[in-house]
Design an enzyme around this catalytic site. Sequence first.
Site: not given
Length: 512
Positions: A121, A127, A431, A453
Amino acid sequence: MGATPSKPTTSTTFRTPAASPPAGVTRDSSQDAAFDEKRAYLDRAHPCTSPCSKPKSANGSLTLDNISAWESTASGPVHTLARTMMPHSPITSLQRRQVLIDDIHVYNTDIQFKTSPIANQRETGRCWLFASTNVLRYSVMRRAGLSEFQLSQPYLFFYDKLNKANYYLELMMEHSDLPLNSRLISHLSSAAALLTDGGQWDMAVNLFENYGCVPHVVFTETVHSIDSAPLNSLLQKKVREHGMILRKLSQQLRAQNIAEDEQLTTLRSKKEALMAETYRMMTAMLGVPPKPDVSFDWNYYDKDNKPHTWTGTPLEFYATFIGKQPSESFSMINDQRNPYSKVYTVDKLGNIWGGRPVTYVNTDMENMKMTVVKMLQAGEPVFFGCDVLQQEDKKLGVLDVDLYDYDTPFGISLNLTKAERVAIGESSMTHAMVITGVHLDDNGRPLKYRLENAWGLDIGLKGWFCMTDAWFEEYAFQIVVPKSFAPKELVKLLDGEERIVLPAWDPMGALA
């Protein structure tokens, strides 16, 4: 033309979260235990039920006597060693070595189908868009027979920003009677709320349902989509200006006693003219995205290296390769400030005016954990929201409540409960990531989880993180689950009409 946002039709309560449940609501036993624990902590931390010793400063200012008294508490070899070492060592050096040894990336329950590549990102707060597209790309890759694939986050980012500008202006028109320094207007116009990169699952579904989605190669990143601070700063300046123009116009129209429907028509016509400026700015910095109802060609190789071409609109791409599961999924949360088995929403929070509201079903951690395990065992990835900056080692990709030893060198302990951390502003949902694996003990209980992630290959273990079950309990707030995997009693609550409306500034309105 925008429409009024959908609202609960009946049984809606607006209140500020409190430690005690509202009248007529019975807290379940697990919450009683949590609040007993809180009271026990307060008793330990503040044992004086009657006046303690006389303060050294009668007027409340700090004195040299205070300093001398506090210095006397810092004696001994541990404090001497800490004062010798800590000025030369970052606080992140206080890691417990055994914790890192235990947190190895091995899982006995893992989604066999692997997505690629690890997304990034970059310097943005997108996110939630990366987590949602990372979940959905599993479906695209399976149906198209791909070994590598990414959906376009910039495509969704563009339409999200454009709609957030419209959402804000509609609210400024609706509440033009409130003073600028009212808490609501101040909150909505703050840098933390206005046109931020963040979002929530329901906001992502709004984008998918209205604009579909496209492969990343169809609409790629720009300088401003990978580093959004300059874009956001400029857009906020202009959209705040637009908001002021519409507030003044609304006040003028009211003063002239013009009929309400005519006022709204005039205001929305002016709003659309103003938003042309926002659109021009965005297309200059982000490019002109595909229209959701205009066809594009997608040329790709499948996993056997055979070429293919798919032609259709972004909405048709979404319907063909993803389907209805996103719209049939919902957020289970663990908010220990508020009663469980209740449905919550957040006032004035959204991106598409008149779209799907942000909705949460509050439940205990046991339901959260077992739902995650159930989904992973069925091969389904899990979108989840958390406070990622707590007890984290980015380089190693470890999230563990025992990661750092602050107790020994400082002679302290951190004792706030999860509910207290949220209430006082110490913790919130910051997040979003994707859970793709779990390590279970012999009794089927989760010990740790594998996380995908979107911080690139250089963060964590080539982009992957390990989260312990204890960390999940303390710092995870949300999972997104299809109704078919959720506990039936929670689905029944969601299908009902009752909603508790949290104020716009509530911590559960924090955008991942």
